[in-house]
Design a protein around this motif. Structure first.
Motif, mmCIF file in Angstrom:
data_model
loop_
_atom_site.group_PDB
_atom_site.id
_atom_site.type_symbol
_atom_site.label_atom_id
_atom_site.label_comp_id
_atom_site.label_asym_id
_atom_site.label_seq_id
_atom_site.Cartn_x
_atom_site.Cartn_y
_atom_site.Cartn_z
ATOM 1 N N LEU A 44 4.640 -1.505 2.509
ATOM 2 C CA LEU A 44 3.764 -1.976 1.449
ATOM 3 C C LEU A 44 4.260 -3.307 0.899
ATOM 4 C CD1 LEU A 44 3.328 1.391 -0.493
ATOM 5 C CD2 LEU A 44 1.793 0.428 1.228
ATOM 6 N N HIS A 45 3.451 -3.910 0.044
ATOM 7 C CA HIS A 45 3.809 -5.170 -0.602
ATOM 8 C C HIS A 45 3.395 -5.111 -2.064
ATOM 9 C CE1 HIS A 45 2.145 -9.123 -2.058
ATOM 10 N NE2 HIS A 45 3.439 -9.363 -2.022
ATOM 11 N N ALA B 180 9.220 0.789 3.546
ATOM 12 C CA ALA B 180 9.780 -0.228 2.653
ATOM 13 C C ALA B 180 8.663 -0.794 1.799
ATOM 14 C CB ALA B 180 10.457 -1.345 3.450
ATOM 15 N N VAL B 181 9.062 -1.474 0.737
ATOM 16 C CA VAL B 181 8.119 -2.233 -0.086
ATOM 17 C C VAL B 181 8.657 -3.651 -0.201
ATOM 18 C CG1 VAL B 181 6.933 -2.449 -2.286
ATOM 19 C CG2 VAL B 181 7.488 -0.171 -1.406
ATOM 20 N N ARG C 58 3.688 -7.373 -5.959
ATOM 21 C CA ARG C 58 3.914 -8.687 -6.561
ATOM 22 C C ARG C 58 5.274 -8.771 -7.252
ATOM 23 N NH1 ARG C 58 -0.212 -9.854 -11.139
ATOM 24 N NH2 ARG C 58 -1.605 -9.417 -9.395
ATOM 25 N N ASN C 59 5.710 -7.689 -7.874
ATOM 26 C CA ASN C 59 6.965 -7.706 -8.624
ATOM 27 C C ASN C 59 7.644 -6.342 -8.536
ATOM 28 O OD1 ASN C 59 5.650 -6.041 -10.625
ATOM 29 N ND2 ASN C 59 4.737 -7.913 -11.478
ATOM 30 N N ALA C 60 8.831 -6.250 -9.147
ATOM 31 C CA ALA C 60 9.621 -5.027 -9.032
ATOM 32 C C ALA C 60 8.938 -3.833 -9.685
ATOM 33 C CB ALA C 60 10.997 -5.256 -9.647
ATOM 34 N N ALA C 61 8.270 -4.040 -10.816
ATOM 35 C CA ALA C 61 7.599 -2.932 -11.491
ATOM 36 C C ALA C 61 6.488 -2.354 -10.621
ATOM 37 C CB ALA C 61 7.034 -3.408 -12.834
ATOM 38 N N ARG C 62 5.708 -3.238 -10.013
ATOM 39 C CA ARG C 62 4.647 -2.756 -9.123
ATOM 40 C C ARG C 62 5.238 -2.085 -7.884
ATOM 41 N NH1 ARG C 62 -0.739 -5.064 -9.192
ATOM 42 N NH2 ARG C 62 -1.148 -6.124 -11.159
ATOM 43 N N ALA C 63 6.381 -2.586 -7.421
ATOM 44 C CA ALA C 63 7.032 -1.970 -6.261
ATOM 45 C C ALA C 63 7.464 -0.545 -6.576
ATOM 46 C CB ALA C 63 8.223 -2.807 -5.822
ATOM 47 N N ASP C 64 7.983 -0.333 -7.784
ATOM 48 C CA ASP C 64 8.362 1.021 -8.196
ATOM 49 C C ASP C 64 7.149 1.947 -8.197
ATOM 50 O OD1 ASP C 64 10.988 0.257 -8.510
ATOM 51 O OD2 ASP C 64 10.834 -0.045 -10.686
ATOM 52 N N ASP C 65 6.030 1.438 -8.688
ATOM 53 C CA ASP C 65 4.796 2.231 -8.677
ATOM 54 C C ASP C 65 4.393 2.574 -7.244
ATOM 55 O OD1 ASP C 65 4.641 2.096 -11.428
ATOM 56 O OD2 ASP C 65 3.224 0.404 -11.434
ATOM 57 N N ALA C 66 4.484 1.590 -6.358
ATOM 58 C CA ALA C 66 4.096 1.809 -4.963
ATOM 59 C C ALA C 66 4.977 2.874 -4.314
ATOM 60 C CB ALA C 66 4.184 0.496 -4.188
#
Length: 256
Positions: free
Chosen positions: A30-31, A50-51, A33-41
């Motif tokens: 996944l991809h 991976a993100v 935009r930022n670390a917070a969104r990566a945690d959600d993903a």
């Protein structure tokens, strides 16, 4: 099973496509935009391999995302899903580019040019592209008064043009575009009338490579069926001009 990278996939249709592909046994990156969104993903799709984290609004940011993807190794398919919507105001990125163009058009071009060539490329367009003009002479909105809806529609036309340009240039790759419908995602808004259950199926089908009917290139789809795109999308001269413009702005050439 395939290994698939999906840009802009921390939420919305990108995440939905990732979830369905993972349920089919594919390996998904996944991809966000930022670390917070990566945690959600990661929470939403714990099986993701991976993100990748990176903001696609700048040329350097898009380069960085491509570098991270390449560091993970070869992918069988890339879904170019990342985009911003039709209600954006006129703001410029740190590169001096309109935000909508930078993410929806230029970032898709940069990722295409720099990520190691997969077997399948899938580009998300929009039904709004049917009524747009490419406007390559004013792609950066320096001559016209800003209109967010028109800018979005143009960018989605550009995505279809890019898909078809790649299909011509890379005959060993299945490169196609699609429209998911106007669906009630964060981008589409709560009043969008189309079916969310259908919106992610076509990109999954094209990327997975499990159906011989998906072994096509230079085509445009809506809900698993071929559709005629805006005629400008199929104009070779316009396609080549778009590639040249994106190469000039980004400083990144599209490999032959």
């Amino acid at each position: 099973m395939s290994r698939i990278f999906i840009s802009g996939s921390s939420t919305g249709l990108g995440l939905m496509a990732g979830e369905l592909l993972a349920s089919q046994g594919h390996r998904i990156v996944l991809h966000a935009r930022n670390a917070a969104r990566a945690d959600d993903a990661r929470r939403n799709l714990s099986s993701a391999e991976a993100v990748v984290i990176g903001d696609l609004e700048t040329i350097a940011g898009a380069r960085n995302v491509a570098d991270q993807v390449n560091a993970l190794g070869h992918f069988d398919a890339v879904i170019h899903n990342a985009a911003v919507g039709y209600r954006e105001g006129h703001r410029l990125t740190s590169d001096g580019l309109p935000y909508v163009f930078a993410i929806n058009t230029l970032a898709a071009y940069i990722l295409t040019a720099l990520i190691e060539r997969p077997e399948r490329l899938v580009y998300l367009s929009s039904g709004m592209h049917h009524h747009a003009n490419a406007n390559l002479d004013d792609i950066l909105w320096k001559k016209r008064r800003w209109n967010g809806s028109t800018a979005y529609a143009e960018s989605k036309l550009h995505d279809a043009m890019l898909a078809f340009a790649v299909a011509r240039r890379w005959p060993d790759v299945f490169s196609n575009a699609l429209e998911p419908g106007w669906v009630p995602t964060k981008m589409g808004g709560p009043g969008a009338p189309d079916d969310m259950d259908q919106a992610h199926l076509t990109q999954v089908w094209l990327a997975a490579g499990e159906d011989p009917k998906a072994d096509v290139t230079g085509q445009y789809f809506y809900h698993l069926k071929r559709m005629e795109p805006n005629p400008e999308a199929q104009d070779y001269t316009l396609q080549d001009r778009l590639v040249a413009v994106c190469a000039e702005i980004s400083g990144i050439g599209l490999p032959a």
